[in-house]
Write a protein that holds these residues in place. Structure first.
Motif, PDB file in Angstrom:
ATOM      1  N   VAL A   1       0.833  -1.203   0.000  1.00  0.00           N
ATOM      2  CA  VAL A   1       0.000   0.000   0.000  1.00  0.00           C
ATOM      3  C   VAL A   1       0.866   1.251   0.000  1.00  0.00           C
ATOM      4  O   VAL A   1       1.913   1.288   0.643  1.00  0.00           O
ATOM      5  N   GLN A   2       0.410   2.222  -0.733  1.00  0.00           N
ATOM      6  CA  GLN A   2       1.129   3.482  -0.836  1.00  0.00           C
ATOM      7  C   GLN A   2       0.457   4.510   0.068  1.00  0.00           C
ATOM      8  O   GLN A   2      -0.758   4.531   0.229  1.00  0.00           O
ATOM      9  N   GLY A   3       1.285   5.367   0.664  1.00  0.00           N
ATOM     10  CA  GLY A   3       0.746   6.389   1.528  1.00  0.00           C
ATOM     11  C   GLY A   3       1.236   7.775   1.145  1.00  0.00           C
ATOM     12  O   GLY A   3       1.780   7.977   0.065  1.00  0.00           O
ATOM     13  N   ILE A   4       1.060   8.678   2.062  1.00  0.00           N
ATOM     14  CA  ILE A   4       1.506  10.043   1.815  1.00  0.00           C
ATOM     15  C   ILE A   4       2.996  10.173   2.098  1.00  0.00           C
ATOM     16  O   ILE A   4       3.606   9.282   2.712  1.00  0.00           O
ATOM     17  N   LYS A   5       3.579  11.251   1.624  1.00  0.00           N
ATOM     18  CA  LYS A   5       4.989  11.591   1.894  1.00  0.00           C
ATOM     19  C   LYS A   5       5.963  10.532   1.378  1.00  0.00           C
ATOM     20  O   LYS A   5       7.085  10.440   1.871  1.00  0.00           O
TER      21      LYS A   5
ATOM     22  N   ALA B   1       3.930   0.498   2.684  1.00  0.00           N
ATOM     23  CA  ALA B   1       3.988  -0.588   3.658  1.00  0.00           C
ATOM     24  C   ALA B   1       3.516  -1.865   2.993  1.00  0.00           C
ATOM     25  O   ALA B   1       2.671  -1.839   2.088  1.00  0.00           O
ATOM     26  N   GLU B   2       4.042  -2.976   3.462  1.00  0.00           N
ATOM     27  CA  GLU B   2       3.676  -4.265   2.892  1.00  0.00           C
ATOM     28  C   GLU B   2       3.080  -5.160   3.960  1.00  0.00           C
ATOM     29  O   GLU B   2       3.707  -5.390   5.011  1.00  0.00           O
ATOM     30  N   PHE B   3       1.911  -5.679   3.703  1.00  0.00           N
ATOM     31  CA  PHE B   3       1.231  -6.605   4.592  1.00  0.00           C
ATOM     32  C   PHE B   3       1.682  -8.018   4.254  1.00  0.00           C
ATOM     33  O   PHE B   3       1.550  -8.474   3.112  1.00  0.00           O
ATOM     34  N   LYS B   4       2.210  -8.730   5.254  1.00  0.00           N
ATOM     35  CA  LYS B   4       2.613 -10.114   5.074  1.00  0.00           C
ATOM     36  C   LYS B   4       1.882 -10.943   6.118  1.00  0.00           C
ATOM     37  O   LYS B   4       2.292 -11.005   7.291  1.00  0.00           O
TER      38      LYS B   4
ATOM     39  N   PHE C   1       3.647  -5.787   9.129  1.00  0.00           N
ATOM     40  CA  PHE C   1       3.175  -4.650   8.308  1.00  0.00           C
ATOM     41  C   PHE C   1       4.254  -3.576   8.410  1.00  0.00           C
ATOM     42  O   PHE C   1       4.102  -2.559   9.063  1.00  0.00           O
ATOM     43  N   ASN C   2       5.372  -3.808   7.740  1.00  0.00           N
ATOM     44  CA  ASN C   2       6.536  -2.937   7.846  1.00  0.00           C
ATOM     45  C   ASN C   2       6.398  -1.708   6.951  1.00  0.00           C
ATOM     46  O   ASN C   2       5.928  -1.800   5.822  1.00  0.00           O
ATOM     47  N   LEU C   3       6.854  -0.602   7.465  1.00  0.00           N
ATOM     48  CA  LEU C   3       6.800   0.683   6.758  1.00  0.00           C
ATOM     49  C   LEU C   3       8.141   0.958   6.092  1.00  0.00           C
ATOM     50  O   LEU C   3       9.183   0.760   6.721  1.00  0.00           O
ATOM     51  N   ARG C   4       8.100   1.456   4.855  1.00  0.00           N
ATOM     52  CA  ARG C   4       9.347   1.695   4.126  1.00  0.00           C
ATOM     53  C   ARG C   4       9.298   3.046   3.421  1.00  0.00           C
ATOM     54  O   ARG C   4       8.230   3.572   3.083  1.00  0.00           O
ATOM     55  N   LYS C   5      10.506   3.568   3.220  1.00  0.00           N
ATOM     56  CA  LYS C   5      10.656   4.762   2.392  1.00  0.00           C
ATOM     57  C   LYS C   5      12.020   4.658   1.711  1.00  0.00           C
ATOM     58  O   LYS C   5      13.017   4.388   2.381  1.00  0.00           O
TER      59      LYS C   5
END
Lengths: 114, 114
Positions: free
Chosen positions: A57-61, A65-68, A74-78
């Motif tokens: 899923v794509q978010g703002i800024k 994050a990827e749901f496994k 549910f890790n957040l990445r940039k």
């Protein structure tokens, strides 16, 4: 009982480097997952959410994050961190019923070094 | 945009005083929440309300009460403030149905009890 674990209390990343913040959840049914960000002295702002469908899923800024499901994560990445990303990040889990009551992790504070 | 407004950002109260924290949302949301945020503990739910005049205890209701006389307004009451209630308090709201799965937060109220 539902719970959220954010194993990293603090993370320091150099500006321009990639970022991954970890989140593991425990939930007995289909989870709804969220990432919020909190700048110092401010309330929480929603970054992104996962309800169903595509597990990335794509978010703002520029965050994603990827749901496994198999890893309950549910890790957040940039891909490239900016100094303005320094803040505290909270992962949260809730249910799929119409009424939502979230359980939050204890947060990860992100520090960005020049 | 959803707006959740907490009328007092910073308060200093004396032990034993009665304290009112006010919250107003402008999106006609059914659900409203009060959370408490402390370092290392994340966000903990104090009370929530899913309709006017309805309220439910969250995880840490002791020492608090709430009032919801109108749909847009949700008040947190500390009947007799104590120093261990020094904290940041966050109000939030959400709608019903699938749109209700996202919770929107106010900017927080910092309460110091001396």
């Amino acid at each position: 009982a539902q719970s959220v674990t954010q194993p990293d209390i603090h993370i320091t990343v150099s500006e321009g480097a990639s970022l991954e913040l970890r989140c593991n959840y425990s939930y007995g049914a289909t989870p709804y997952l969220f990432w919020y960000v909190q700048s110092p002295g401010q309330g929480l702002q929603l970054l992104l959410k996962y309800f169903s469908g595509d597990t990335l899923v794509q978010g703002i800024k520029g965050f994603e994050a990827e749901f496994k499901r198999s890893q309950s994560s549910f890790n957040l990445r940039k891909p490239s961190v900016h100094w303005s990303d320094a803040a505290e990040y909270f992962c949260a889990v809730g249910g799929s019923t119409g009424f939502q009551k979230l359980v939050f992790g204890t947060g990860t504070r992100l520090l960005v070094s020049p | 945009d959803v707006k959740v407004t907490q009328s007092s950002r910073y308060l200093v109260k004396r032990t034993g005083e009665k304290v009112f924290l006010e919250c107003v949302q402008d999106m006609d949301h059914e659900n409203m929440f009060w959370y408490r945020q402390d370092p290392g503990l994340g966000l903990r739910l104090i009370y929530f309300s899913y309709d006017v005049k309805m309220k439910e205890k969250g995880d840490i209701p002791e020492g608090y009460s709430v009032s919801r006389e109108k749909k847009e307004r949700f008040s947190l009451i500390l009947e007799s403030a104590s120093t261990n209630q020094t904290s940041m308090y966050l109000c939030a709201s959400s709608g019903s149905g699938t749109s209700g799965n996202t919770i929107y937060f106010g900017e927080g109220s910092w309460l110091t009890v001396v």
